[in-house]
Design a protein around this motif. Structure first.
Motif, PDB file in Angstrom:
ATOM      1  N   ALA A   1      -5.910  -6.577  -2.898  1.00 59.78           N
ATOM      2  CA  ALA A   1      -5.407  -5.964  -1.665  1.00 59.78           C
ATOM      3  C   ALA A   1      -4.606  -6.988  -0.855  1.00 59.78           C
ATOM      4  O   ALA A   1      -3.540  -6.663  -0.308  1.00 59.78           O
ATOM      5  N   ALA A   2      -5.103  -8.218  -0.783  1.00 57.08           N
ATOM      6  CA  ALA A   2      -4.377  -9.273  -0.062  1.00 57.08           C
ATOM      7  C   ALA A   2      -3.038  -9.552  -0.740  1.00 57.08           C
ATOM      8  O   ALA A   2      -2.017  -9.742  -0.054  1.00 57.08           O
ATOM      9  N   CYS A   3      -3.002  -9.555  -2.064  1.00 58.91           N
ATOM     10  CA  CYS A   3      -1.739  -9.753  -2.790  1.00 58.91           C
ATOM     11  C   CYS A   3      -0.769  -8.618  -2.487  1.00 58.91           C
ATOM     12  O   CYS A   3       0.430  -8.851  -2.319  1.00 58.91           O
ATOM     13  N   ALA A   4      -1.268  -7.398  -2.412  1.00 54.20           N
ATOM     14  CA  ALA A   4      -0.420  -6.248  -2.109  1.00 54.20           C
ATOM     15  C   ALA A   4       0.160  -6.369  -0.702  1.00 54.20           C
ATOM     16  O   ALA A   4       1.347  -6.083  -0.484  1.00 54.20           O
ATOM     17  N   VAL A   5      -0.658  -6.800   0.246  1.00 50.59           N
ATOM     18  CA  VAL A   5      -0.185  -6.978   1.625  1.00 50.59           C
ATOM     19  C   VAL A   5       0.914  -8.042   1.674  1.00 50.59           C
ATOM     20  O   VAL A   5       1.954  -7.845   2.307  1.00 50.59           O
ATOM     21  N   VAL A   6       0.698  -9.164   0.995  1.00 49.11           N
ATOM     22  CA  VAL A   6       1.711 -10.227   0.968  1.00 49.11           C
ATOM     23  C   VAL A   6       2.994  -9.712   0.327  1.00 49.11           C
ATOM     24  O   VAL A   6       4.097  -9.967   0.822  1.00 49.11           O
ATOM     25  N   PHE A   7       2.873  -8.948  -0.747  1.00 49.41           N
ATOM     26  CA  PHE A   7       4.047  -8.402  -1.426  1.00 49.41           C
ATOM     27  C   PHE A   7       4.835  -7.472  -0.499  1.00 49.41           C
ATOM     28  O   PHE A   7       6.061  -7.554  -0.404  1.00 49.41           O
ATOM     29  N   VAL A   8       4.104  -6.583   0.190  1.00 49.42           N
ATOM     30  CA  VAL A   8       4.768  -5.651   1.113  1.00 49.42           C
ATOM     31  C   VAL A   8       5.436  -6.391   2.260  1.00 49.42           C
ATOM     32  O   VAL A   8       6.573  -6.081   2.652  1.00 49.42           O
ATOM     33  N   LEU A   9       4.753  -7.387   2.811  1.00 50.52           N
ATOM     34  CA  LEU A   9       5.323  -8.165   3.909  1.00 50.52           C
ATOM     35  C   LEU A   9       6.578  -8.920   3.472  1.00 50.52           C
ATOM     36  O   LEU A   9       7.535  -9.027   4.225  1.00 50.52           O
ATOM     37  N   LYS A  10       6.579  -9.451   2.258  1.00 53.80           N
ATOM     38  CA  LYS A  10       7.751 -10.159   1.745  1.00 53.80           C
ATOM     39  C   LYS A  10       8.932  -9.202   1.556  1.00 53.80           C
ATOM     40  O   LYS A  10      10.081  -9.570   1.812  1.00 53.80           O
ATOM     41  N   LYS A  11       8.657  -7.990   1.107  1.00 56.60           N
ATOM     42  CA  LYS A  11       9.713  -7.014   0.870  1.00 56.60           C
ATOM     43  C   LYS A  11      10.310  -6.475   2.161  1.00 56.60           C
ATOM     44  O   LYS A  11      11.476  -6.109   2.208  1.00 56.60           O
TER      45      LYS A  11
END
Length: 168
Positions: free
Chosen positions: A156-166
């Protein structure tokens, strides 16, 4: 941040995500196999005495790459115990990768364990004498829930980081 460090960070995070997915899958698979406490019948506390030490071949999980291909199995030693009261209950405990460690375990002498009988599988589980079927089943569920929760939070933390980067 240097390009080389960023590439290493990206590769290691992908590896960690794959490991997290594998652990998450194993946790889900295992939690589905946990029996309810009602599936166990308490057969009481028994004293077990060491009977024999024997080697067992296990899949080698401690090495990687060429070493694992060259040595796909490893030998571990187990100590087999038998109930002293003539009930016929037997159990075994893994002692390690050396026969000496198994001998040291066997030299400790008799052990006291609680026997839980599983009717559906016609098998027994030995647990610490102060454990019950309820505490054993709850402990198994808790262990597998942690195998689901920790990698789930990481993913979930990886998904949040991915979304924030995008989005930035």
């Amino acid at each position: 941040m240097s390009e080389k460090f960023r590439d290493m960070l990206g590769a290691s995070s992908m590896i960690l995500m794959m490991v997290a997915v594998i652990i998450l899958g194993l946790g889900i698979k295992n939690i589905l196999t946990v029996l309810p406490a009602s599936a166990y019948e308490d057969k009481g506390v028994h004293t077990f005495t060491p009977i024999e030490i024997y080697p067992v071949q296990k899949k080698n999980t401690s090495s990687y790459g060429r070493s694992r291909r060259m040595h796909p199995t490893t030998t571990v030693y187990k100590v087999r115990y038998e109930a002293t009261d003539g009930s016929g209950y037997r159990c075994s405990f893994e002692a390690g990768s050396t026969e000496t460690s198994a001998q040291l375990l066997a030299e400790e002498g008799d052990i006291v364990q609680r026997v839980l009988y599983i009717h559906d599988e016609d098998a027994i589980v030995v647990v610490d004498p102060d454990e019950s079927a309820e505490s054993y089943a709850a402990g198994e569920r808790q262990r597998y829930l942690l195998m689901i929760l920790i990698p789930g939070l990481f993913l979930a933390a990886c998904a949040v980081v991915f979304v924030l980067k995008k989005t930035h």
